[in-house]
Scaffold this active site. Sequence first.
Site, PDB file in Angstrom:
ATOM      1  N   MET A 199       6.546  -0.403  -6.544  1.00  0.00           N
ATOM      2  CA  MET A 199       5.364  -0.467  -4.771  1.00  0.00           C
ATOM      3  C   MET A 199       5.514  -1.892  -4.474  1.00  0.00           C
ATOM      4  O   MET A 199       5.298  -2.795  -5.878  1.00  0.00           O
ATOM      5  CB  MET A 199       4.670   0.443  -4.932  1.00  0.00           C
ATOM      6  CG  MET A 199       3.882   0.573  -5.934  1.00  0.00           C
ATOM      7  SD  MET A 199       2.824   1.947  -5.850  1.00  0.00           S
ATOM      8  CE  MET A 199       3.930   2.683  -7.191  1.00  0.00           C
ATOM      9  N   GLY A 201       0.657  -1.284  -0.083  1.00  0.00           N
ATOM     10  CA  GLY A 201      -0.126   0.355   0.078  1.00  0.00           C
ATOM     11  C   GLY A 201       0.651   1.185   0.152  1.00  0.00           C
ATOM     12  O   GLY A 201       0.921   1.401   1.160  1.00  0.00           O
ATOM     13  N   THR A 202       1.395   1.343  -1.124  1.00  0.00           N
ATOM     14  CA  THR A 202       2.824   2.689  -1.139  1.00  0.00           C
ATOM     15  C   THR A 202       2.313   3.151  -2.658  1.00  0.00           C
ATOM     16  O   THR A 202       2.254   2.921  -3.422  1.00  0.00           O
ATOM     17  CB  THR A 202       3.784   1.706  -1.138  1.00  0.00           C
ATOM     18  OG1 THR A 202       4.315   0.550   0.179  1.00  0.00           O
ATOM     19  CG2 THR A 202       5.119   2.550  -1.160  1.00  0.00           C
ATOM     20  N   VAL A 203       3.320   4.793  -1.937  1.00  0.00           N
ATOM     21  CA  VAL A 203       3.332   5.226  -3.889  1.00  0.00           C
ATOM     22  C   VAL A 203       5.170   5.142  -4.060  1.00  0.00           C
ATOM     23  O   VAL A 203       5.153   5.647  -3.205  1.00  0.00           O
ATOM     24  CB  VAL A 203       2.206   6.798  -3.614  1.00  0.00           C
ATOM     25  CG1 VAL A 203       0.966   6.321  -3.602  1.00  0.00           C
ATOM     26  CG2 VAL A 203       3.581   7.097  -1.992  1.00  0.00           C
TER      27      VAL A 203
END
Length: 597
Positions: A475, A393-395
């Site tokens: 990511m 759950g990343t950017v």
Amino acid sequence: MNWFGRWVLQATVLYLMTMGFTDSRGTAAEFAATRGDRSSGWLPQSRSEVLARNGIVATSQPLAAQAGLHILRTGGNAIDAAVATAAVLNVVEPGSAGMGGDVFVIAWLAKEKRLVALNGSGRAPSGATPQHLAKRGSTTQMPLHGIDSVTSPGAVDAWDALLRRAGTLGFKELLQPAADLAEQGFAVSERIRNDWLEGAETLRPDADSVKVYLIDGKTPATYSLFRNPDLAHAFRVLQAQGRDAFYSGEIASAILAKSRALGGTFTAADLANTRADWVSPIGTNYHGYDVFEFPPNTQGFAVLEMLNILEACAPALGVDLAALGPKSPLYWHVLVEAKKLAYADLYAYNADPQFAQIPVSKLISKAYAAEQCRRIDLHKASVPEAKGDPVGGTVYLVTADRWGNMVSFIYSIYDTFGSGITVPGYGFVLNDRAALFSLDPRSPNLVAPGKRPFHTLLPGFVMKNGRPRTAFGLMGGGQQAQGHVQALVSMIDLGANLQAASDAARFSHAQATNTLQLESTLYEVVGAKLKALGHTVVAANGEDMGGYQAVSFTPSAAAPLSGAKTGPRGAASAEEPIDGVYRGASDHRKDGQAVGW
């Protein structure tokens, strides 16, 4: 209406027009058609690389990329653009990242002519002990959500540290696009709504989260406008008062009040003592390219170990990855087996280096890699110890400017919508990074006050002959390190350009279940043969394959990437851009784009 408001309105209208005539109930899955081909090159490639000389921004959401590009076009540098882009990502991808999370950066600073790394990850609060967690019902596994899953947010301090070292602008200018967008609203895309749906149940236990992020108790509809005036207020507080407002001022007070209300153990000192650290990247040479990753507490050494194993063991086993190519099951078998070996060490050793001795030098050495060759059987899949696997759950974003600065920047609140806890009045979600601590007393990653957890966030960087070549990232939790290697092998061994390396089908191997996911087109080509080798193979779509962004620089006629003449902190004192061309790429699995000028 200011420039950003007008631009957001125009961009939103154009975006909705390009999405076709479906309403909020329509999805692309209902569109029964076959994909068209490009006219040349690798026909499945989704788009060309973006080429520019003055600068490029690439990230997973178009409005964020455009905000960063605006900073570059109006005189800011790549460091400035990275902070502006990150702030907008807090608005448009709230389930993935924000000021309640953490940041890691590897950057080439043109003025200093060096590669630097910034660890902007937070630490466990003062009361985070196994005994406290046992009283709260967690005895064998850390809670994934709730206040006991939160570490002190490092993002805002990391933004500030970057700007103080190499930026040319401040929060007043750089947070304005995010503040305007949070107040005026943005259109929710199909891809982002899909993430929102996944995180909705995480939000429901917290009344402040429901108030901010759910509409009448439901996820915002596709194409609907979403506004977050509380988050706009948070940005404006930072603009007026700086990073101290977050760590010792009014925002800190709100975080502490929320923690106390939920039985958390954060103290004023926990927030006030939050500081990002400048560290040295770690690296290895892979087929003539110097690949740099982040040291522990991240999983960067697993990338380097995996590359070393491929370089040492493929020829020792009589395998030529470039000759085999990605249509060969043996090509994928060797990559997956190298991944298993590297991740076994990752889960055994990775922790906060201030609390544990981690044999990084040994693990990323060529000699150690050569020792692993005997553990690879070309005819049979191995069974790793069941450990891991972190969720995602990343950017990720990457920026480059006309003076030669290049920034590889990743940040996250960890799981979708993090802890599920929103800070009232300020509209941002707190991370759940403490979920990656261990409660095993034998683990170097055992939870403890003031300790940083095992971290998945991973910016990447490639140098060639002492010059910066490519800033890239991918990511997605435990997918990040194995995804880095797949992209690098595609570029270095197979000759793929940046965009082709993104578009190529990927695998995602889960160490805990020993399950090998292959994207559907790849599954059709090699799935059955990999099953025959003993792999537990399933077909998958792109959701778990990570979102990739990259920028590469090609100098003209051996010109160094030192940039035009610069003034204080990298500010321009010459009109001409650096002598060469930037190339940018963005993953079709996300909404993003690479944009340049």
